[in-house]
Design a protein around this motif. Structure first.
Motif, short mmCIF file in Angstrom:
data_model
loop_
_atom_site.label_atom_id
_atom_site.label_comp_id
_atom_site.label_asym_id
_atom_site.label_seq_id
_atom_site.Cartn_x
_atom_site.Cartn_y
_atom_site.Cartn_z
N MET A 241 0.81 -1.22 0.00
CA MET A 241 0.00 0.00 0.00
C MET A 241 0.84 1.26 0.00
O MET A 241 0.46 2.27 -0.57
CB MET A 241 -0.96 -0.01 1.16
N GLN A 242 2.01 1.17 0.63
CA GLN A 242 2.89 2.35 0.61
C GLN A 242 3.32 2.63 -0.83
O GLN A 242 3.44 3.77 -1.24
CB GLN A 242 4.13 2.12 1.49
N ILE A 273 -7.88 8.46 -0.91
CA ILE A 273 -8.08 7.08 -0.48
C ILE A 273 -7.24 6.78 0.77
O ILE A 273 -7.68 6.11 1.69
CB ILE A 273 -7.68 6.09 -1.62
N PHE A 274 -6.01 7.32 0.80
CA PHE A 274 -5.11 6.97 1.90
C PHE A 274 -5.20 7.91 3.10
O PHE A 274 -4.57 7.66 4.12
CB PHE A 274 -3.67 6.88 1.40
N THR A 275 -5.94 9.00 2.96
CA THR A 275 -6.07 9.88 4.12
C THR A 275 -7.51 9.92 4.64
O THR A 275 -7.73 10.01 5.83
CB THR A 275 -5.62 11.32 3.83
N LYS A 276 -8.46 9.87 3.73
CA LYS A 276 -9.86 9.89 4.20
C LYS A 276 -10.75 9.07 3.27
O LYS A 276 -11.56 9.63 2.53
CB LYS A 276 -10.37 11.32 4.33
N PRO A 277 -10.57 7.76 3.35
CA PRO A 277 -11.41 6.90 2.49
C PRO A 277 -12.87 7.03 2.87
O PRO A 277 -13.19 7.29 4.02
CB PRO A 277 -10.88 5.50 2.81
N GLU A 283 -11.13 1.77 4.72
CA GLU A 283 -10.48 2.22 5.96
C GLU A 283 -9.91 1.01 6.71
O GLU A 283 -8.75 1.01 7.13
CB GLU A 283 -11.52 2.96 6.82
N ILE A 286 -6.84 -0.52 4.67
CA ILE A 286 -5.57 0.21 4.61
C ILE A 286 -4.98 0.48 5.99
O ILE A 286 -3.80 0.75 6.12
CB ILE A 286 -5.67 1.54 3.80
N THR A 287 -5.81 0.39 7.03
CA THR A 287 -5.25 0.55 8.38
C THR A 287 -4.92 -0.80 9.00
O THR A 287 -4.55 -0.88 10.17
CB THR A 287 -6.22 1.30 9.32
N GLY A 288 -5.06 -1.85 8.21
CA GLY A 288 -4.64 -3.17 8.69
C GLY A 288 -5.63 -3.82 9.64
O GLY A 288 -5.29 -4.76 10.33
N ARG A 289 -6.87 -3.30 9.67
CA ARG A 289 -7.86 -3.89 10.57
C ARG A 289 -8.78 -4.85 9.84
O ARG A 289 -9.76 -5.32 10.39
CB ARG A 289 -8.69 -2.78 11.25
N ARG B 3 -2.67 -4.72 17.93
CA ARG B 3 -1.57 -4.49 16.99
C ARG B 3 -0.62 -3.46 17.59
O ARG B 3 -1.01 -2.62 18.39
CB ARG B 3 -2.13 -3.95 15.68
N LEU B 5 0.62 -0.86 16.20
CA LEU B 5 0.22 0.53 15.91
C LEU B 5 -0.86 0.99 16.90
O LEU B 5 -0.80 2.11 17.41
CB LEU B 5 -0.28 0.64 14.46
N GLU B 6 -1.83 0.11 17.16
CA GLU B 6 -2.89 0.49 18.10
C GLU B 6 -2.32 0.74 19.49
O GLU B 6 -2.72 1.68 20.19
CB GLU B 6 -3.95 -0.61 18.18
N MET B 73 -2.14 4.86 8.22
CA MET B 73 -2.94 5.35 7.10
C MET B 73 -4.27 5.88 7.62
O MET B 73 -4.70 5.54 8.72
CB MET B 73 -3.24 4.21 6.12
N ALA B 74 -4.92 6.64 6.76
CA ALA B 74 -6.31 7.10 7.00
C ALA B 74 -6.51 7.63 8.43
O ALA B 74 -5.77 8.51 8.85
CB ALA B 74 -7.28 5.97 6.66
N ALA B 75 -7.46 7.08 9.16
CA ALA B 75 -7.81 7.64 10.48
C ALA B 75 -6.60 7.61 11.42
O ALA B 75 -6.41 8.53 12.22
CB ALA B 75 -8.96 6.85 11.10
N ASP B 76 -5.77 6.56 11.32
CA ASP B 76 -4.58 6.49 12.19
C ASP B 76 -3.62 7.63 11.87
O ASP B 76 -3.05 8.25 12.76
CB ASP B 76 -3.86 5.15 12.00
N LEU B 77 -3.44 7.88 10.58
CA LEU B 77 -2.53 8.97 10.15
C LEU B 77 -3.08 10.31 10.62
O LEU B 77 -2.34 11.15 11.16
CB LEU B 77 -2.39 8.94 8.62
N ARG B 78 -4.38 10.50 10.42
CA ARG B 78 -4.99 11.77 10.84
C ARG B 78 -4.87 11.96 12.35
O ARG B 78 -4.64 13.07 12.83
CB ARG B 78 -6.46 11.84 10.41
N GLY B 210 -11.61 14.33 8.42
CA GLY B 210 -10.65 14.46 7.32
C GLY B 210 -10.66 15.85 6.72
O GLY B 210 -9.94 16.12 5.76
#
Lengths: 291, 220
Positions: A241-242, A273-277, A283, A286-289, B3, B5-6, B73-78, B210
């Motif tokens: 993904m990176q 997509i990678f900041t606010k899907p 989500e 890409i966050t691995g959940r 995880r 990261l969490e 990424m996404a919510a974690d990055l924000r 976001g």
């Protein structure tokens, strides 16, 4: 007193003006994709009775890198193999829907699959140079296999041009007659890219092109992709993904439905997509959940 | 099992809440020291700002390490980007406490030129905003963050009144101008706390939605 939503800054990456050299970040229009890229409409693909893709719609912008991401088995590779009719070489495989290359349906009756594959080249996961051939012949083979009847001088010229485009010329110009297998993994992959470029395709499909490469070779391929995007339309499938985030302008996210058919769940500018899907499944993935 | 990261995000969030509580205590202490003319306590406030600064840098370092090694990424990055901004705002609230501490030391053993008036209320409203904003962060509550931005208007109104009163006092008592100016600086420090909380709220909204929005620009 100033109250309320004064200004709204909704910039691509975290709100700061970025000049990434990737070109405009605006969502792609269908007209652009029809004019110079690829439009996929309601694409279904089967292997025998197993449906691997269902109802996929995708717009591939011309001269941009589009990444396709998603978990294993979600149909990413099947999708890009449908873009140059490689899917149908698998026994009992079939496709319905439309794939329009510059507005022409590549599955329309009378369209020659060989011509389609010349216009839409492909680079695979593992570098696959022809092992018994020299560096030069590997690239020239791209021309010969695609039925290009060219003079020797013209071949030399095309091989050099392709190797230069693949950012490999300086490294191999003194060993063109050496076996391709003597090159490093990263060089072999760039050789395969040169071989794909030799026939001057309009679109280059890359299926996990860096998965067998170390980080340095990977970065070289990524730089190469950015350079190639000036002349070619590129679609890359990647688990990394990176990498998708680094190189692509647009990203398509695929996911497996309950019956294991692959579906496109989200498509948009990579930075969004990678900041606010928008889709919760994106989500989670890409966050691995995911799962 | 959580995880990595969490686990790191939780740890960083906890650190940020600790920093928030350090900043809150610093303001309370600074106001108490100013009111009661306790110079030893004022000196303590000034000295303790170092610990607040150190905590901020510790959190920043953890954010940077997490970004580098976990590729959020996404919510974690924000969340991490929001925390980076929020910690700098909390550290600046600590600076306002230090500022009030230094003002108290400048007033020295003299009495205050006049009572603090609405200034303790300004501190109270600002600190209440701070506590509620950190709760909104933990609860990922963008609506509460938006509501809080409007509370800044109350603090601005109090600041306007405090300034007017002090200026009137200076006009009537020119011999008090220097010491009254110290109180003007105090009021300004308190007014800025609410502005900093507004900035924190903007980052909470960003983290949740976001979207980067500038909300309720302060009059000052």
């Amino acid at each position: 007193m100033a109250v309320g939503f004064h200004t709204q800054r909704q910039n691509p990456i975290m709100g700061y003006e970025m000049h990434s050299g990737r070109g405009p970040q605006a969502p792609i229009s269908e007209a652009d994709a029809l004019a110079g890229g690829v439009v996929v409409r309601r694409l279904d693909a089967w292997y025998g009775s197993f449906q691997a893709l269902r109802g996929v719609d995708l717009l591939v912008a011309p001269n941009r890198i589009t990444a396709v991401i998603g978990p294993s088995g979600c149909g990413k590779s099947t999708l890009i193999r449908c873009l140059n009719r490689m899917h149908e070489v698998v026994p009992r495989a079939r496709v319905t829907g439309e794939v329009l290359l510059r507005g022409e349906d590549i599955y329309a009756p009378g369209v020659d699959a060989v011509v389609v594959r010349r216009r839409v080249g492909m680079v695979f996961q593992k570098p696959n140079p022809f092992p018994t051939m020299s560096v030069f012949d590997n690239v020239a083979a791209g021309l010969r296999l695609n039925g290009f009847m060219v003079r020797r001088g013209q071949t030399v010229e095309t091989v050099e041009k392709s190797l230069r485009q693949a950012a490999l010329w300086d490294e191999v110009k003194d060993k063109l007659s050496r076996p391709a297998t003597e090159l490093s993994g990263g060089q072999q992959q760039r050789l395969c890219i040169a071989r794909a470029l030799a026939v001057e395709p309009e679109v280059v499909l890359m299926d996990e092109p860096c998965s067998a490469l170390d980080p340095v070779a990977t970065l070289k391929i990524e730089e190469l992709m950015r350079a190639l995007a000036k002349e070619y339309t590129i679609v890359i499938v990647t688990h990394n993904m990176q990498q998708a985030a680094r190189v692509s302008v647009h990203t398509a996210v695929m996911m497996m439905a309950e019956d294991r058919a692959g579906e496109m769940i989200e498509f948009g500018p990579t930075e969004e997509i990678f900041t606010k899907p928008r889709d919760k499944r994106t989500e989670d993935y890409i966050t691995g959940r995911f799962g | 099992m959580a995880r990595e990261l969490e686990r790191r995000l939780r740890e960083i969030q906890d650190d940020m809440l600790i920093l928030g509580s350090m900043a809150e205590k610093a303001i309370q202490k600074a106001m108490e020291a100013l009111r009661s003319r306790d110079l030893a306590l004022s000196r303590e406030v000034v000295a303790e700002d170092e610990a607040i600064n150190a905590k901020r840098y510790e959190i920043e370092e953890k954010c940077i390490h997490t970004m580098a090694t976990q590729q959020p990424m996404a919510a974690d990055l924000r969340t991490l980007v929001a925390i980076l901004t929020i910690t700098s705002q909390l550290e600046r609230i600590g600076d306002h406490a230090e500022g009030i501490g230094r003002i108290s030391l400048m007033v020295g053993h003299d009495a205050l030129p006049r009572p603090l008036g609405e200034m303790p209320d300004m501190a109270g409203v600002g600190l209440d905003m701070l506590r509620r904003s950190l709760t909104a962060f933990v609860q990922r509550d963008a609506d509460e963050a938006r509501r809080l931005c409007d509370v800044d208007d109350q603090v601005d109104a109090m600041y306007t009144r405090v300034c007017a009163e002090l200026i009137q006092h200076m006009i009537r008592n020119p011999e008090d101008i220097t010491r009254s100016t110290y109180l003007l600086w105090t009021a300004h420090n308190l007014e800025r706390i609410a502005d900093r909380v507004t900035n924190i709220c903007e980052r909470i909204i960003f983290m949740v939605t976001g979207r980067l929005e500038e909300i309720n620009v302060s009059r000052y």
